[in-house]
Scaffold this active site. Structure first.
Site, PDB file in Angstrom:
ATOM      1  N   GLU A 168     -12.577 -11.879 -24.209  1.00 31.90           N
ATOM      2  CA  GLU A 168     -13.233 -11.278 -23.845  1.00 31.90           C
ATOM      3  C   GLU A 168     -13.396  -9.797 -22.201  1.00 31.90           C
ATOM      4  OE1 GLU A 168     -16.588 -12.245 -24.074  1.00 31.90           O
ATOM      5  OE2 GLU A 168     -17.260 -13.814 -25.035  1.00 31.90           O
ATOM      6  N   ALA A 184     -23.888  -7.610 -31.273  1.00 27.31           N
ATOM      7  CA  ALA A 184     -23.941  -6.304 -31.695  1.00 27.31           C
ATOM      8  C   ALA A 184     -23.776  -5.089 -30.107  1.00 27.31           C
ATOM      9  CB  ALA A 184     -25.545  -6.376 -32.247  1.00 27.31           C
ATOM     10  N   ARG A 185     -23.916  -5.406 -29.037  1.00 25.72           N
ATOM     11  CA  ARG A 185     -24.627  -4.735 -28.125  1.00 25.72           C
ATOM     12  C   ARG A 185     -22.985  -4.513 -27.613  1.00 25.72           C
ATOM     13  NH1 ARG A 185     -27.836  -8.795 -24.414  1.00 25.72           N
ATOM     14  NH2 ARG A 185     -26.353 -10.780 -23.653  1.00 25.72           N
ATOM     15  N   SER A 188     -17.578  -9.224 -25.683  1.00 28.49           N
ATOM     16  CA  SER A 188     -17.146  -8.211 -24.014  1.00 28.49           C
ATOM     17  C   SER A 188     -18.681  -9.363 -23.764  1.00 28.49           C
ATOM     18  CB  SER A 188     -17.365  -7.119 -24.476  1.00 28.49           C
ATOM     19  OG  SER A 188     -18.079  -6.478 -23.241  1.00 28.49           O
TER      20      SER A 188
END
Length: 427
Positions: free
Chosen positions: A387, A187-188, A313
């Site tokens: 990432e 989510a972040r 990420s």
């Protein structure tokens, strides 16, 4: 810095002065622990410390010699520093007040939403919510009915529609090979959906430049896998670092890590059985409707699918299987060859150095039950987790970083796709 970013920065400084308030992360600090002079005892001590999620969160791995980035509650900072000093460990303070950083970011995002309302296109000026992203791909499909096809593929726990966009060159040829891309598992990680949006825009708006990417291949893209969590992180500074889904997992805890919920070596290693853990694997494999959606997409396209790419990420990494073991597939040379294309293209274009390799040994921890392992095992010959680079406190690049990060990511994706197309021509 452009003029409008300078004006925005000045506006937010003034707004911050008038709206200072405490939040959950007020006084939290982020420390970077050097990889030098690290001991086994320290590794074990850190491992124990970070089990207390109320006081510690690790933002990057601390095994195998990597530097660790650890967010520490104000009440534990003296103890943390003493632990570092007792072990003669070098550390730096990367952020002295996470709460203040997040408050300023939220003020900036609020102003950007007013300055740049949705107008049929999603630019790189700000982060967009799930409804805006869905509206964007719906509008694209209406504007380009011969090239772009929208499909509703499922619903999240809280009832948000998950939609894919299939991008073609409009020649109406059937049964082309497929590249499947998703974003927003965690989510972040807001930059992940932003990168997926930019990818969509490039394929749609620049057909001439990217004709080779669409000649024999269709692209299927799910911009946000975890919309409930993604929306939750946008409520306030208090929720900004939420990672999981939003389905209750116990009487006291909410959410499952959707990238530990796939039924391939599920919950064997690198995941947790604790419902309160950030890496909770779920009560069973595919307990989360969002993971089921991705599973079904993988199986829908596996006969034609040549590359599966999931955007995350952070870390500047291109990771390939396996994530559940230190072993590697028999076709590791093919995986490495394609990853190296992305690595080299990004380095040449921007100077950013990506690390590539098998997940477990590259990041020095296992992560069983992840979507990239599942897709590879299902039959996608190329399967990657990408990432993106860190920004802000790590997971939260400021809006001013979106443009260069997504453009850089596109360079790597396009290079990898071109190598895939060469290696796996349409039969």
């Amino acid at each position: 810095m452009t003029v409008w970013w300078l004006l925005l920065a000045l506006s937010c400084l003034g707004l911050s002065a008038g709206l200072q308030k405490s939040n959950k992360y007020e006084g939290y600090k982020i420390y970077e622990v050097s990889s030098k002079a690290r001991s086994v005892a320290l590794e074990e001590a850190l491992s124990e410390l970070v089990k207390n999620a109320s006081y510690y969160e690790v933002f990057s791995g601390f095994k195998g010699g990597n530097s660790a980035k650890v967010m520490v509650h104000p009440d534990e900072q003296i103890s943390f520093v003493k632990l570092m000093d007792d072990n003669n460990v070098v550390y730096d303070i990367l952020n002295r007040n996470v709460g203040l950083t997040l408050s300023r970011q939220f003020e900036t995002n609020h102003m950007l939403r007013q300055w740049f309302p949705y107008n049929g296109r999603l630019g790189t000026e700000r982060y967009y919510n799930h409804d805006e992203i869905n509206q964007f791909i719906e509008d694209l499909a209406k504007e380009n009915p011969r090239r772009i096809f929208l499909k509703t593929v499922g619903k999240s726990y809280e009832g948000r529609w998950l939609k894919t966009v299939t991008i073609t060159n409009g020649d109406a040829r059937r049964n082309k090979n497929v590249i499947l891309v998703d974003g927003g598992f965690h989510a972040r990680e807001w930059i992940s959906p932003a990168a997926a949006i930019y990818l969509i825009s490039q394929l749609v708006d620049n057909l001439q430049d990217n004709a080779d990417l669409l000649q024999d291949y269709d692209w299927v893209i799910l911009p946000v896998v975890n919309p409930d969590g993604y929306e939750y992180t946008q409520l306030s500074e208090e929720t900004r670092f939420w990672r999981k889904t939003r389905k209750p997992s116990s009487p006291d805890c909410i959410g499952t890590d959707p990238n530990r919920n796939f039924d391939f070596h599920w919950n064997e290693t690198g995941a947790s059985s604790d419902p309160c853990s950030l890496t909770y694997a779920g009560e069973k494999a595919f307990s989360e409707p969002e993971a089921v959606v991705v599973r079904d997409l993988i199986h829908s396209y596996v006969d034609r699918g040549k590359m599966y790419l999931t955007l995350h990420s952070y870390g500047s990494l291109i990771l390939y299987p396996w994530g559940w073991t230190e072993g590697v597939p028999d076709t590791v040379a093919d995986l490495h060859e394609v990853a190296a294309e992305g690595q080299n293209a990004i380095l040449e274009a921007t100077g950013t150095e990506y690390l590539i390799g098998p997940s477990t040994t590259t990041i020095n921890y296992a992560a069983a039950g992840a979507s990239d392992d599942y897709a590879f095992n299902a039959g996608f010959p190329i399967s990657f987790t990408m990432e993106l680079p860190a920004g802000g406190t790590g997971f939260d690049p400021p809006a001013s970083d979106i443009d260069h990060l997504v453009k850089e990511t596109w360079v790597g994706i396009a290079a990898m796709a071109r190598r895939v197309i060469q290696k796996y021509p349409l039969a």
